[in-house]
Scaffold this motif. Structure first.
Motif, PDB file in Angstrom:
ATOM      1  N   GLN A  12     -66.617  41.972 -19.077  1.00 14.19           N
ATOM      2  CA  GLN A  12     -67.986  41.098 -17.794  1.00 14.19           C
ATOM      3  C   GLN A  12     -68.885  40.107 -18.571  1.00 14.19           C
ATOM      4  O   GLN A  12     -69.187  39.197 -17.443  1.00 14.19           O
ATOM      5  N   HIS A  13     -68.525  40.057 -19.415  1.00 17.45           N
ATOM      6  CA  HIS A  13     -69.776  38.871 -20.165  1.00 17.45           C
ATOM      7  C   HIS A  13     -69.094  37.475 -20.255  1.00 17.45           C
ATOM      8  O   HIS A  13     -69.901  36.650 -19.695  1.00 17.45           O
ATOM      9  N   MET A  15     -66.384  36.919 -18.044  1.00 20.28           N
ATOM     10  CA  MET A  15     -66.942  36.793 -16.505  1.00 20.28           C
ATOM     11  C   MET A  15     -67.895  36.228 -16.293  1.00 20.28           C
ATOM     12  O   MET A  15     -67.826  35.274 -14.946  1.00 20.28           O
ATOM     13  N   GLU A  16     -68.218  36.776 -16.524  1.00 24.76           N
ATOM     14  CA  GLU A  16     -69.695  37.119 -15.920  1.00 24.76           C
ATOM     15  C   GLU A  16     -71.054  35.762 -16.084  1.00 24.76           C
ATOM     16  O   GLU A  16     -71.685  34.650 -15.693  1.00 24.76           O
ATOM     17  N   ASN A  17     -70.811  35.535 -17.533  1.00 23.71           N
ATOM     18  CA  ASN A  17     -71.315  34.625 -18.348  1.00 23.71           C
ATOM     19  C   ASN A  17     -71.313  33.720 -18.874  1.00 23.71           C
ATOM     20  O   ASN A  17     -72.140  32.216 -19.076  1.00 23.71           O
ATOM     21  N   SER A  19     -68.372  32.547 -18.026  1.00 26.32           N
ATOM     22  CA  SER A  19     -67.890  31.431 -16.308  1.00 26.32           C
ATOM     23  C   SER A  19     -68.656  30.685 -15.506  1.00 26.32           C
ATOM     24  O   SER A  19     -69.362  30.337 -15.371  1.00 26.32           O
ATOM     25  N   PRO A  21     -70.858  28.869 -12.907  1.00 25.55           N
ATOM     26  CA  PRO A  21     -70.882  29.984 -11.156  1.00 25.55           C
ATOM     27  C   PRO A  21     -70.560  29.606 -10.080  1.00 25.55           C
ATOM     28  O   PRO A  21     -70.532  29.811  -9.072  1.00 25.55           O
ATOM     29  N   GLN A  24     -67.565  30.602  -9.234  1.00 20.40           N
ATOM     30  CA  GLN A  24     -67.152  32.100  -9.060  1.00 20.40           C
ATOM     31  C   GLN A  24     -66.315  32.921  -8.190  1.00 20.40           C
ATOM     32  O   GLN A  24     -66.002  32.905  -7.956  1.00 20.40           O
ATOM     33  N   ASN A  25     -66.919  31.652  -6.850  1.00 16.42           N
ATOM     34  CA  ASN A  25     -66.432  32.640  -5.815  1.00 16.42           C
ATOM     35  C   ASN A  25     -65.160  31.740  -4.658  1.00 16.42           C
ATOM     36  O   ASN A  25     -64.757  32.304  -3.686  1.00 16.42           O
ATOM     37  N   ARG A  30     -62.033  34.009  -9.250  1.00 17.99           N
ATOM     38  CA  ARG A  30     -63.176  35.115  -9.605  1.00 17.99           C
ATOM     39  C   ARG A  30     -62.839  36.078 -10.608  1.00 17.99           C
ATOM     40  O   ARG A  30     -62.929  36.244 -12.461  1.00 17.99           O
ATOM     41  N   SER A  31     -62.036  36.662 -11.131  1.00 20.89           N
ATOM     42  CA  SER A  31     -60.768  37.661 -11.341  1.00 20.89           C
ATOM     43  C   SER A  31     -59.297  37.276 -11.620  1.00 20.89           C
ATOM     44  O   SER A  31     -58.554  35.820 -10.904  1.00 20.89           O
ATOM     45  N   LYS A 161     -62.452  28.271 -13.991  1.00 20.05           N
ATOM     46  CA  LYS A 161     -63.073  29.276 -14.229  1.00 20.05           C
ATOM     47  C   LYS A 161     -63.811  29.010 -14.951  1.00 20.05           C
ATOM     48  O   LYS A 161     -65.036  29.277 -14.379  1.00 20.05           O
TER      49      LYS A 161
END
Length: 269
Positions: A12-13, A15-17, A19, A21, A24-25, A30-31, A161
């Motif tokens: 999660q760190h 993928m979220e922090n 990458s 932003p 992201q979408n 995203r994944s 990403k």
């Protein structure tokens, strides 16, 4: 359980922090699940496709391939043009070592967009293999072909990403230029035997591909040496990846053209 929780937290760190932003979408970014599934399906079809086609008649895809190759030439032209404007002709963009600009600056977003388009184009290129399967040209589905087509989408998912900018532009730019030439060659070849006399330059196209990978390797070393804030780990991986491509393409070049020269000598002796 702690190990699983730690791994989930680390994922999660990342993928979220870590990458970008801005992307992201965006579609297929995203994944990692969609791209891993896509490559998995591709490899499965590479394995099973020739088996399914064994008892079937080869498809005549001449018109389909002509349209496809025209589209790929135009797409490659677009991506090459975008990198020219956003990077090569941009005086504020360092050609020696450029970090990723994660702002919403129009030029930075332009580079991020073309990197994403390039990533998606690698998925479209799965059709190269599909055409070989449907036309029963399985001899052309070599390890090099599959390795290249399966690895490039994975590599540029990482680009889209995490680093959609900075030094990521170079692979997009040079490879798009090569693909303009390559898909023009395939377009002419799709018209049939009447075009063979105009396709003498395949050998030089392969040489351009070798020069491309050599450029990637040397530039990766330069960026790692200079250092400008672009992730060194990414450049180390790019160095290794480009080196693997160079070795495989060099082997293809030697095997193909050395054998051709030996056949010519045998005929003239």
């Amino acid at each position: 359980m702690t190990t699983i929780a730690d791994a989930r937290h680390l994922y999660q760190h990342i993928m979220e922090n870590l990458s970008d932003p801005r992307t992201q979408n965006w579609f297929m970014v995203r994944s990692p699940a969609p791209i891993l599934l896509s490559v998995g399906v591709y490899l499965y079809l590479v394995k099973m496709g020739p088996i399914w086609m064994k008892s079937r008649k080869a498809y005549d895809l001449k018109n389909t391939m002509i349209i496809y190759n025209i589209c790929m030439v135009l797409l490659s032209l677009y991506m090459f043009y975008e990198t020219l404007v956003a990077a090569w002709f941009n005086p504020d963009f360092s050609k020696a070592c450029q970090p990723v600009d994660y702002s919403n600056n129009p030029q930075s977003l332009r580079i991020a967009n073309v990197i994403w388009v390039y990533y998606i184009s690698k998925l479209v290129e799965f059709l190269d293999t599909a055409f070989f399967v449907l036309r029963k040209k399985s001899n052309q589905i070599t390890f090099l072909h599959v390795y290249h087509h399966a690895s490039m989408p994975l590599w540029y998912w990482l680009g889209a990403k995490f680093v959609p900018g900075g030094e990521s532009y170079l692979v997009v730019s040079l490879n798009s230029f090569i693909h303009i030439i390559m898909y023009t060659y395939y377009l002419l070849a799709a018209f049939g035997p009447s075009m063979q006399k105009y396709l003498w330059w395949k050998k030089y196209m392969t040489k351009l591909q070798l020069m491309q990978f050599a450029w990637f390797i040397l530039h990766s070393v330069q960026v790692m040496y200079i250092g400008c804030g672009f992730p060194r780990a990414y450049m180390v991986c790019q160095f290794i990846f480009a080196l693997s491509q160079l070795v495989l393409f060099m082997n293809f070049y030697l095997q193909t053209y050395r054998n051709q020269n030996e056949i010519k000598k045998a005929k003239t002796s």
